[in-house]
Design a protein around this motif. Structure first.
Motif, mmCIF file in Angstrom:
data_model
loop_
_atom_site.group_PDB
_atom_site.id
_atom_site.type_symbol
_atom_site.label_atom_id
_atom_site.label_comp_id
_atom_site.label_asym_id
_atom_site.label_seq_id
_atom_site.Cartn_x
_atom_site.Cartn_y
_atom_site.Cartn_z
ATOM 1 N N PRO A 76 0.809 -1.226 0.000
ATOM 2 C CA PRO A 76 0.000 0.000 0.000
ATOM 3 C C PRO A 76 0.840 1.273 0.000
ATOM 4 O O PRO A 76 0.533 2.227 -0.727
ATOM 5 C CB PRO A 76 -0.829 -0.129 1.281
ATOM 6 C CG PRO A 76 -0.907 -1.606 1.534
ATOM 7 C CD PRO A 76 0.435 -2.130 1.109
ATOM 8 N N ARG A 80 1.477 4.209 -3.280
ATOM 9 C CA ARG A 80 1.160 5.637 -3.162
ATOM 10 C C ARG A 80 2.319 6.545 -3.581
ATOM 11 O O ARG A 80 2.141 7.760 -3.679
ATOM 12 C CB ARG A 80 0.755 5.956 -1.716
ATOM 13 C CG ARG A 80 -0.614 5.373 -1.323
ATOM 14 C CD ARG A 80 -1.111 5.970 -0.018
ATOM 15 N NE ARG A 80 -0.258 5.608 1.117
ATOM 16 C CZ ARG A 80 -0.452 4.540 1.880
ATOM 17 N NH1 ARG A 80 -1.466 3.715 1.635
ATOM 18 N NH2 ARG A 80 0.351 4.300 2.901
ATOM 19 N N SER A 111 -3.960 -3.089 -3.301
ATOM 20 C CA SER A 111 -3.066 -1.963 -3.024
ATOM 21 C C SER A 111 -2.861 -1.107 -4.265
ATOM 22 O O SER A 111 -2.907 0.125 -4.204
ATOM 23 C CB SER A 111 -1.712 -2.479 -2.523
ATOM 24 O OG SER A 111 -1.855 -3.199 -1.321
#
Length: 269
Positions: free
Chosen positions: A116, A120, A168
């Motif tokens: 995750p 990002r 994710s």
């Protein structure tokens, strides 16, 4: 990117062009595909045998190793700016590669748990997972069942990791790349797994042999019947003019229409 990404050993420059011709993108591999004693020569081949940088990525060794530093030094002498980071685990280390578009290869327990955060990062364009290294990092022996009614299918931990990586990537709006299918002669098994990758939302699937490319392409390319059904459904939605409506005995709402649009995108419509 994709849908069929083909690995090619970086120490075999005679295979570079063939791999590029037969795939949607080629992954020149400086990591597992190259023996330690051949890595220096592989880096020179990488520099001296250029491919189209828009359809090529380079898998480098795990960050923090001596080999990864040498890999990056070689890359600086090329036009390649998309890299696959093997055994990606540390978001800070990946973020430091700001000059590159990164495919984070999550193939350890720590990597899957970091997926995750990796997804990002602004410089991360995709996530991929690897089954055998993952199971090895847990002290296991095989990601798939070898016998019985489940022969060839993933064990629960691999299935969980695959799903977690897909979630994710999707949550961050990034591409998820499905892992390779190692049993090259098993075309039916590859086709079934590729079909599942498409239906689940993976944007591409990696492969290790040119014979696997068309199987993956076929899975990602909707058939004429699927395209016609999607067009008919969207036309019915336009006519209905409501958020939810009945179509051929089934309820249709927003997510179903998104599925139809995804089918048309894969068909190039």
């Amino acid at each position: 990117m994709g849908p069929a990404l083909l690995f090619a050993p970086a120490d075999r420059p005679e295979r570079y062009a063939k791999a590029a011709e037969r795939s949607d993108a080629v992954i020149l591999d400086l990591e597992d595909a190259v023996a330690p004693e051949a890595k220096a020569a592989a880096r020179e081949h990488l520099v001296n045998t250029p491919l189209d940088p828009d359809a090529t990525m380079v898998r480098i060794n795990a960050l923090g190793t001596a080999d990864s530093g040498l890999d990056l030094a070689a890359l600086a002498r090329t036009r390649y700016r998309t890299i696959m980071v093997a055994k990606a685990e540390d978001p800070d280390a990946v973020a430091a590669l700001a000059d590159y578009q990164v495919v984070a290869l999550c193939e350890t327990a720590a990597g899957i748990l970091a997926a995750p955060a990796l997804a990002r990062l602004p410089n991360v364009v995709a996530l991929m997972w690897g089954a055998e290294d993952l199971v090895a990092s847990l002290g296991g022996t095989s990601s798939r069942f070898s016998g019985g009614p489940k022969a060839g299918s993933y064990r629960a931990v691999a299935t969980h990791a695959r799903s977690q990586l897909l979630l994710s990537a999707g949550a961050a709006g990034k591409v998820a790349v499905d892992s390779i299918y190692a049993d090259i002669p098993d075309v039916e098994g590859l086709a079934a797994e590729a079909d599942d990758a498409v239906a689940s939302g993976f944007g591409a699937k990696a492969c290790i042999h040119p014979s696997q490319v068309q199987v993956i392409r076929d899975a990602y390319r909707p058939g004429d019947d699927a395209v016609a059904a999607a067009l008919d459904l969207l036309a019915a939605a336009d006519s209905a003019g409501t958020g939810v409506f009945a179509y051929k005995g089934q309820m249709v709402d927003g997510p179903i229409l998104l599925h139809a649009r995804a089918t048309l995108r894969r068909a190039g419509r």
